[in-house]
Scaffold this active site. Structure first.
Site, PDB file in Angstrom:
ATOM      1  N   PRO A 127     -47.610  13.573  89.727  1.00  0.00           N
ATOM      2  CA  PRO A 127     -46.947  14.889  89.683  1.00  0.00           C
ATOM      3  C   PRO A 127     -47.112  15.680  90.985  1.00  0.00           C
ATOM      4  CG  PRO A 127     -48.089  14.477  87.627  1.00  0.00           C
ATOM      5  CD  PRO A 127     -48.450  13.347  88.535  1.00  0.00           C
ATOM      6  N   SER A 131     -44.849  10.118  98.291  1.00  0.00           N
ATOM      7  CA  SER A 131     -45.310   8.818  98.782  1.00  0.00           C
ATOM      8  C   SER A 131     -46.545   8.962  99.682  1.00  0.00           C
ATOM      9  CB  SER A 131     -44.183   8.137  99.559  1.00  0.00           C
ATOM     10  OG  SER A 131     -43.043   8.036  98.759  1.00  0.00           O
ATOM     11  N   PHE A 155     -42.487   9.538  86.863  1.00  0.00           N
ATOM     12  CA  PHE A 155     -41.218   8.819  87.099  1.00  0.00           C
ATOM     13  C   PHE A 155     -41.435   7.299  87.205  1.00  0.00           C
ATOM     14  CE2 PHE A 155     -40.056  12.831  89.728  1.00  0.00           C
ATOM     15  CZ  PHE A 155     -39.696  13.517  88.578  1.00  0.00           C
ATOM     16  N   ILE A 156     -42.124   6.744  86.238  1.00  0.00           N
ATOM     17  CA  ILE A 156     -42.416   5.307  86.298  1.00  0.00           C
ATOM     18  C   ILE A 156     -41.387   4.533  85.467  1.00  0.00           C
ATOM     19  CG2 ILE A 156     -44.162   3.520  85.907  1.00  0.00           C
ATOM     20  CD1 ILE A 156     -44.813   5.750  88.067  1.00  0.00           C
ATOM     21  N   THR A 157     -40.633   3.695  86.161  1.00  0.00           N
ATOM     22  CA  THR A 157     -39.610   2.885  85.494  1.00  0.00           C
ATOM     23  C   THR A 157     -40.278   1.794  84.666  1.00  0.00           C
ATOM     24  OG1 THR A 157     -38.283   3.238  87.472  1.00  0.00           O
ATOM     25  CG2 THR A 157     -37.442   1.631  85.908  1.00  0.00           C
ATOM     26  N   GLY A 338      -8.017  11.821  89.993  1.00  0.00           N
ATOM     27  CA  GLY A 338      -7.708  13.231  89.768  1.00  0.00           C
ATOM     28  C   GLY A 338      -8.671  13.815  88.743  1.00  0.00           C
ATOM     29  N   GLU A 362     -36.808   5.696  95.047  1.00  0.00           N
ATOM     30  CA  GLU A 362     -37.399   4.762  96.021  1.00  0.00           C
ATOM     31  C   GLU A 362     -37.468   5.375  97.423  1.00  0.00           C
ATOM     32  OE1 GLU A 362     -39.072   2.251  94.396  1.00  0.00           O
ATOM     33  OE2 GLU A 362     -37.211   1.260  93.851  1.00  0.00           O
TER      34      GLU A 362
END
Lengths: 379, 250
Positions: A127, A131, A155-157, A338, A362
């Protein structure tokens, strides 16, 4: 110079396309609405060996390299970027185990992961940190032959799928960031509800909480203090997956724009006959071809790394450019549609939302540019 | 027991471009016809639980050697290929002669499967021609196959009726597209396909003289269709127009 694929690569690309068109595309809108991938799709991808393309057959992989992985990923992600995101994050984490794991770790964790029975996660972000390894607050305290892990990851996939998670924490004795292989859903492992995000639905981002999780010291990935090099290495390879997934979205947007331009009529003629439509289609084609070959090249480079620093630059450059271009491509595809392009009945609405996600995941675009410039300028 | 599946190399139909009302084949990847894949899948299903061996048989130019990997990935155990650049434009009768010559070089063949028609020209002749040349019984339009001993029980799906037929083996069977859903090969199966056994012969090896082609293709175009652009304002009017066109209510 040779821009052709081997017959095997061509067949794998076609196989991924066929599977995606038959099994993922029909439920892609449902995935977008429910933010959940049907279990049979994960099983199907596993049966086709799509979770282990680049890894050695000695550890259950297909042994076909990242160049092939790019070709398959593009086709899968063209149907659903959420599915692409699962494979991409999984391959990133598994790539770290493949590169830095010892023989026992590889034999223990890779075969089931290559078959998709386990889905791998990679947990660095917290949090309070992006990086920057210095900001990591998760801890690893040594107790005899074990480490006690505590911390929260953001945010861990794939955190909700069973399998290994590569978890980074500060090893308390040395104060240095270290990677650990943890089995998800062990005692002390818990997760949040998936974040509700703009796009790439079905590719789940969760927070992960480790509370006094006890792992054997043999679960250290690489060595104590090697966390940041592992992160740098794995994230570079992860950009192969992110770029390929974005490329898939671009392919889908391209196809949708061409299809709509030919089908939609105005004053009794297809809008494809109008100059403004032609200009949009031509610009989409130019951008798609540029990012396609750049991404295929990254797959080739990933299989033939001579200098990891140069590879990190090429990966950052590709990820940044591809993810920026796909936003433009989707915007142009929406323009071809459109006002209809903004409606959920049309695939390009979803593709545009998915595309925007690529700018942030990433590593954000500016960070990629800093990596590129840092390597080129040497400062 | 050997099950032979005859398969034809064709251009990937999804990637053919049309220019000046003519198909452009340059740079179009080669593949195998869809119904041929149904025939292979039927063979793979018949093989399950038996010691049968599936041989894929094909004749064509040298590209076939690469293209046939698709069949080897999808369940064929080995390939028997007759390759010659002269075969690129060979007509159905010539291909049937070559395939029959190839079959005569094989032992213990119980079943020879064809797709009902090839993915490109769909002449639907080769299976029948091979059966005639081999003096074997042939059943076409097949939608189910069961093999018991040396008899195959098949369903022949015709327009208005389904016939159930028993045919003594060896026999030639041509299957319809609806017989099954061909499996999608995995990455590993694709990568291993090139390592499966392959026998490659040339025309000289089977002592066949192709002779001159007797059929010349003048054009190969989809029929032109004009839309009638009839606008209707109600369902009743739609029914009336469709009836007038003899499209419903026959």
């Amino acid at each position: 110079m040779n821009f052709s694929f081997t017959k095997e690569q061509e067949l794998i690309q076609r196989m991924a396309k066929e599977y995606a068109e038959k099994n993922i595309d029909p439920v892609a809108q449902q995935i977008d609405i429910e933010n959940q991938i049907p279990a049979e799709i994960i099983e199907g991808l596993g049966e086709l060996d799509l979770f282990g393309i680049p890894f050695s057959d000695e550890y259950g992989g297909a042994g076909s390299g990242y160049a092939t992985y790019v070709l398959a990923m593009e086709q899968i992600a063209a149907a659903s970027s959420g599915v692409g995101m699962i494979i991409s994050a999984h391959t990133l984490g598994l790539g770290a185990i493949d590169a830095f794991g010892n023989e026992e770790q590889k034999k223990k964790y890779m075969p089931k992961s290559c078959k998709g029975e386990h889905i791998v996660s990679f947990a660095f972000t917290e949090p309070g940190t992006g990086s920057d390894p210095k900001q990591i607050t998760s801890t690893a305290r040594k107790e005899g032959d074990y480490y006690i892990l505590n911390g929260t990851k953001r945010f861990i996939t794939n955190a909700g799928y069973p399998g290994p998670i590569v978890f980074f924490a500060k090893e308390e004795e040395s104060g240095r960031v270290t990677g650990f292989i943890v089995e998800k859903f062990c005692e002390g492992y818990s997760i949040s509800e998936p974040w509700e995000k703009l796009g790439m639905h079905g590719g789940p981002l969760l927070d992960v909480y480790l509370k006094d999780v006890k792992v054997p010291a043999e679960n250290i990935l690489g060595a104590i203090g090697q966390g940041y090099p592992i992160l740098q290495y794995a994230i570079s390879y992860g950009k192969v997956g992110v770029s390929s997934a974005a490329l898939g979205g671009a392919l889908a947007a391209f196809n949708e724009a061409v299809k709509y331009a030919k089908e939609k009529t105005h004053r009794d003629q297809p809008i494809a006959k109008f100059q403004s439509t032609k200009l949009n289609i031509a610009t989409i084609a130019e951008k798609y071809e540029a990012i396609r070959w750049l991404t295929y090249r990254l797959g080739y480079l990933a299989d033939n790394v001579k200098d990891p620093v140069q590879f990190a630059k090429d990966a950052a450059l590709t990820k940044d450019f591809v993810c920026e271009q796909i936003v433009d491509i989707c915007k142009l595809a929406v323009s071809v549609h459109g006002s209809y392009g903004l409606m959920k009945d049309y695939k390009v609405e979803r593709l545009w939302r998915d595309a925007i996600m690529g700018l942030q995941i990433e590593g954000v675009s500016d960070m990629q540019k800093m990596i590129v410039a840092g390597v080129i300028l040497g400062m | 027991m050997n099950i032979v599946v005859a398969m034809k190399q064709i251009p990937d139909l999804q990637q053919i471009r049309i220019r000046n009302r003519q198909p452009v084949f340059d740079d179009v990847p080669l593949t195998i016809g869809d119904i041929d894949k149904n025939a292979l899948e039927a063979a793979v299903n018949l093989k399950e639980g038996t010691d049968a061996n599936i041989i894929v048989l094909s004749a064509g130019n040298e590209d076939v050697e690469d293209t046939i990997k698709e069949a080897l990935a999808a369940g064929a155990d080995e390939a028997f290929l007759i390759l010659d650049d002269d075969l690129e434009d060979a007509e159905s009768s010539q291909i049937a002669t070559i395939l029959a010559a190839g079959l005569k070089k094989m032992d213990d063949v119980s079943l020879i499967l064809f797709g009902e028609g090839s993915g490109d020209n769909y002449s639907g002749q080769v299976g029948s021609r091979v059966a005639e040349l081999m003096d074997l019984p042939q059943v076409g339009y097949v939608s189910t196959i069961e093999v018991n001993g040396n008899v195959a029980k098949v369903t022949r799906s015709l327009e208005d009726v389904e016939e159930v037929i028993e045919v003594e083996l060896p026999a030639v069977i041509s299957v319809m597209a609806g017989i099954n859903e061909p499996r999608i090969p995995s990455v590993t199966q694709i990568l291993k396909a090139g390592k499966k056994p392959k026998e490659v012969l040339e025309l000289d090896d089977i002592e066949i003289d192709l002779g001159a082609a007797t059929i010349e293709t003048n054009s190969n175009l989809a029929p032109e269709s004009d839309r009638k652009k009839i606008v209707v304002k109600s369902v009743d009017e739609l029914v009336e127009k469709l009836t007038a066109e003899n499209l419903i209510g026959r």
